[in-house]
Design an enzyme around this catalytic site. Structure first.
Site, PDB file in Angstrom:
ATOM      1  N   SER A   1     -11.786   3.508  -2.600  1.00 40.64           N
ATOM      2  CA  SER A   1     -11.819   4.251  -3.858  1.00 40.64           C
ATOM      3  C   SER A   1     -13.113   5.014  -4.107  1.00 40.64           C
ATOM      4  O   SER A   1     -13.306   5.557  -5.189  1.00 40.64           O
ATOM      5  CB  SER A   1     -11.534   3.326  -5.056  1.00 40.64           C
ATOM      6  OG  SER A   1     -10.286   2.691  -4.882  1.00 40.64           O
TER       7      SER A   1
ATOM      8  N   GLY B   1     -11.943   3.327   3.871  1.00 37.81           N
ATOM      9  CA  GLY B   1     -11.034   2.434   3.161  1.00 37.81           C
ATOM     10  C   GLY B   1      -9.982   3.164   2.335  1.00 37.81           C
ATOM     11  O   GLY B   1     -10.021   4.389   2.182  1.00 37.81           O
ATOM     12  N   HIS B   2      -9.074   2.406   1.757  1.00 37.20           N
ATOM     13  CA  HIS B   2      -7.976   3.006   1.003  1.00 37.20           C
ATOM     14  C   HIS B   2      -8.471   3.710  -0.265  1.00 37.20           C
ATOM     15  O   HIS B   2      -9.429   3.290  -0.875  1.00 37.20           O
ATOM     16  CB  HIS B   2      -6.867   2.002   0.688  1.00 37.20           C
ATOM     17  CG  HIS B   2      -7.269   0.780  -0.057  1.00 37.20           C
ATOM     18  ND1 HIS B   2      -6.371  -0.222  -0.326  1.00 37.20           N
ATOM     19  CD2 HIS B   2      -8.447   0.373  -0.583  1.00 37.20           C
ATOM     20  CE1 HIS B   2      -6.991  -1.176  -0.987  1.00 37.20           C
ATOM     21  NE2 HIS B   2      -8.236  -0.844  -1.152  1.00 37.20           N
ATOM     22  N   ASN B   3      -7.801   4.810  -0.569  1.00 41.45           N
ATOM     23  CA  ASN B   3      -8.063   5.596  -1.795  1.00 41.45           C
ATOM     24  C   ASN B   3      -9.369   6.393  -1.724  1.00 41.45           C
ATOM     25  O   ASN B   3      -9.731   7.047  -2.701  1.00 41.45           O
ATOM     26  CB  ASN B   3      -8.130   4.711  -3.054  1.00 41.45           C
ATOM     27  CG  ASN B   3      -6.949   3.781  -3.189  1.00 41.45           C
ATOM     28  OD1 ASN B   3      -5.897   4.026  -2.606  1.00 41.45           O
ATOM     29  ND2 ASN B   3      -7.117   2.717  -3.932  1.00 41.45           N
TER      30      ASN B   3
ATOM     31  N   GLN C   1       0.872  -1.176   0.000  1.00 40.13           N
ATOM     32  CA  GLN C   1       0.000   0.000   0.000  1.00 40.13           C
ATOM     33  C   GLN C   1       0.906   1.223   0.000  1.00 40.13           C
ATOM     34  O   GLN C   1       1.487   1.572   1.022  1.00 40.13           O
ATOM     35  CB  GLN C   1      -0.918  -0.030   1.223  1.00 40.13           C
ATOM     36  CG  GLN C   1      -1.792  -1.288   1.265  1.00 40.13           C
ATOM     37  CD  GLN C   1      -2.885  -1.290   0.201  1.00 40.13           C
ATOM     38  OE1 GLN C   1      -3.718  -0.393   0.166  1.00 40.13           O
ATOM     39  NE2 GLN C   1      -2.871  -2.288  -0.676  1.00 40.13           N
TER      40      GLN C   1
END
Lengths: 340, 340, 340
Positions: free
Chosen positions: C270, C250-252, C209
């Site tokens: 995302s 969450g990521h992004n 990541q």
């Protein structure tokens, strides 16, 4: 390129080295000796970058990419521009992951016990372990080789961790046996008492929780997730199971191999999951259920009865996904008719 | 038998001692002087083990058990094998809990301030308190008798804890007054600012949160649960209320006695619960509601209006449980008719 | 009056001073030089207290109040008792917040590094920073002016925090760049790895990541909330966004300005939110969605497709709120007809 303040890039590597690592076959422009210095997405990659195509949605980006090389499924190879070195593989995302691990390996532990860490004299640490500042390691704890115990984390008395286990900052482990290469993220709580008490008019009577938490190899436990120990039997997490953030796992739960629990899932006490079960975010399972291998539970679903292997459920209470779609459609149609 | 790495068994005890402790009457084989060394489930217990039958589902296990003695409801006694000493009680699970507490008592605190703990000189600790490594205790904190403050936990300035309070590792308490025998599990967050701000086109304007959290006797607060302090009034948790893991309690919430909040429940600001309210896992309550004594809210339900005492609700938005079942059934029937 | 064990009241202030601070006009009894010593609710306030009326539901309390002064919307002024000094403003709650900040200002940091805190020698702390006991600050960390790092918190290597950032106890930050006046509540987890791995029959393959978490000015992150860093792009939280407790990001994910995420919300990887989006408690958003400016998602809703600016959705899966109400009504009617 990843921010060097946080990420240190290794390499460079040749195309051949990366193909070997990822088990991919070189094709297209096929420059096996080309030097690659980093990974990058198709749309921003330059000639010394390695990209990948996994989702068909990005075929256009593939057509226009300036990347030096890309992992790609053989079926999509025809869409690649002429100058691109192709690394053919049936699993491009997995191949990318392996290549990215080469460029950005986990920094090795810096062995030793940092200032402020308190390690009980009866604890045994394997070679190469790093205990970060102000971590606390209790009596009779056993750590395998090359573990990292994060700053301000607490490993309770008697816990056993395998090799290369990484515990993030501010986590708490107790009453647990943990396999190899397990990652426990910051703030995870493992091994505390299950939610067990007998009702009583004066005050609830606590039921001693006499089990443990057993965690298999290669498991990940997300940030601030909670796994209670068993009441008598153990709580068990099978090898390779991935647990996202803020997930709750009740006492006596048994989870098989390779399951995926997305964030904020909750599993009530004594429920058993087979292997490769997937549960979407915020899904909830009642207690004492049996969920078959490969079952898939959609996000926010509420499961209140056993689930057969391979079944796909949705809704609260959960029903087979086809039934759920049909109900939603029907309801929408009826409501439109009546209301407008 | 519980793993001795983590659990130390006390005893042995005679049947008579355990019957007395649990308030049960001896019957069946009635060997009052039989020595028992441990608790065990019916199906694995041996002649020197104490078991129990609570759930009718396990009557078969009772018939086949090799246990020396078992807690059992008088109505089920006829199903017991001849050699079994019966401990008759209307509440076998409660009796088991008391007996298990005899075999597995909480280890007493090891009084003193451990290395790395930082205790403000103005804090007052009652006799027999244990402050574990790297815990932090702020100015003017008052602890009663025999409290345990877990490793790396933080008790903020001015907090008052009663007797025999146990705070797990990595928890944070602030702005709170806590009763006797309360258990705060690892990572719980008590007393931080409520979610209060006034909207503003430039930036939200924070509303100072001027209340406290008041926690009654015998309350449990689960791992990584969060209880915000009041905005002006206090947030109040009544005696004997059991709060599971990852539960959110907003500012100004008032919870009565003996409530049960299962994991991942969320209660919005200023809602009031009566006594003995039960909320299933992942249930959510809007703000400013009144929930009557003994109401029961099913898992994943979303309550958006007041609930009368004793009502049982389900669904999101929540409706009486009979209505919910009828709706689910109806929907299923309609969808089947139309779709297949 | 707030418990002085926890809260220290400043002042007193004159009506004129408080009117100026809050941008309100003096009317009614209009005693500009009256001395006020505290804020209080309408129903308990005395002659030297400042109250406010925001919710029309409390007009009766206004009629009977003994407060010395009150913030009030001009439209409601006619309901005020004769002796009350009115502070007229279109936004009484915001005005109250500003006045309450005057009476109860955040205590200024007590500059310095407390006992037990471990600060890496390469870290740079701005003037007036307070590092509380047993906090850990990693290599190359940069703190602006007047930051507070809470007891037992951990700031990972390379993190950059702006001015007047307050991090509560037991929080963990890593891989992040944080703006000015940000508040991170106890136990929040920021910057850990996103949930990224490639499936594999042997064991999941972790995807490095490689992004960061970027947090704008004036953001709040609630207790035990989790924000994962990006997989390649960054995870971004816009200025003035308020995140309640136990929220998962969450990521992004990219979140705009001034959004409000109530407790236990989950946002999958995302997904992008515009500005001033509001999500009720326990709401969930699937990954890779676009949510327009000013959209409002009701509590417990599950959003699985893009949302236009200003849309109001409810339900799981979420539909426009009017549609949801109509469906609920219809279902209730049908079920009543059939079942009774």
């Amino acid at each position: 390129m990843a921010d060097p303040r946080f990420h240190t890039v290794a390499g460079p590597f040749t195309v051949a080295e990366l193909a070997a690592r990822a088990g991919a076959a070189i094709a297209g422009a096929a420059e096996a000796t080309r030097i690659l210095v980093d990974v990058a997405p198709l749309d921003t990659a330059g000639p010394d970058h390695l990209a990948f195509l996994d989702n068909a949605k990005y075929v256009d980006a593939l057509r226009r990419t300036r990347a030096g090389a890309a992992f790609i499924h053989p079926d999509k190879a025809s869409a690649a521009p002429a100058g691109l070195t192709l690394l053919l593989t049936p699993a491009p995302y997995r191949a990318y992951a392996l290549a990215a691990q080469a460029f950005y390996p986990d920094p090795p532990p810096e062995p030793g016990v940092a200032p402020g860490a308190i390690v009980d004299p009866t604890a045994r640490l394997g070679p190469g372990c790093a205990v970060e500042p102000n971590a606390v390691i209790g009596a009779r704890v056993e750590l395998g080789r090359a573990c990292v115990i994060g700053a301000n984390s607490v490993i309770g008395p008697g816990c056993v961790l395998g090799d290369e286990v990484r515990v993030g900052p501010n986590a708490s482990l107790s009453y647990c046996i943990v396999g190899d290469r397990v990652r426990i993220y910051p703030g995870a709580r493992i091994g505390q008492d299950g939610f067990g008490f007998a009702p009583d008019p004066v005050r609830p009577v606590k039921v001693p929780q006499l089990g443990r938490v057993i965690i298999g190899d290669d498991v990940e436990v997300g940030a601030n997730s909670t796994i209670d120990r068993g009441a008598g039997p153990d709580t068990v997490i099978g090898a390779g199971t991935m647990i996202d953030n803020l997930v709750q796992i009740g006492h006596n739960v048994q989870i098989g191999r390779g399951c995926v629990l997305v964030a904020q899932v909750g599993i009530s006490g004594s429920t058993r999951l087979g292997d490769f079960v997937m549960i979407g975010g915020q899904g909830g399972l009642s207690g004492h259920l049996t969920i078959g291998n490969g079952a898939q539970i959609a996000a926010q679903s509420g499961v209140i009865s056993d689930v057969a292997p391979g079944e796909k459920l949705m809704g609260s209470p959960a029903v087979p996904i086809r039934v759920h779609h049909r109900q939603a459609l029907l309801l929408r149609r009826l409501a439109t008719k009546k209301g407008e």
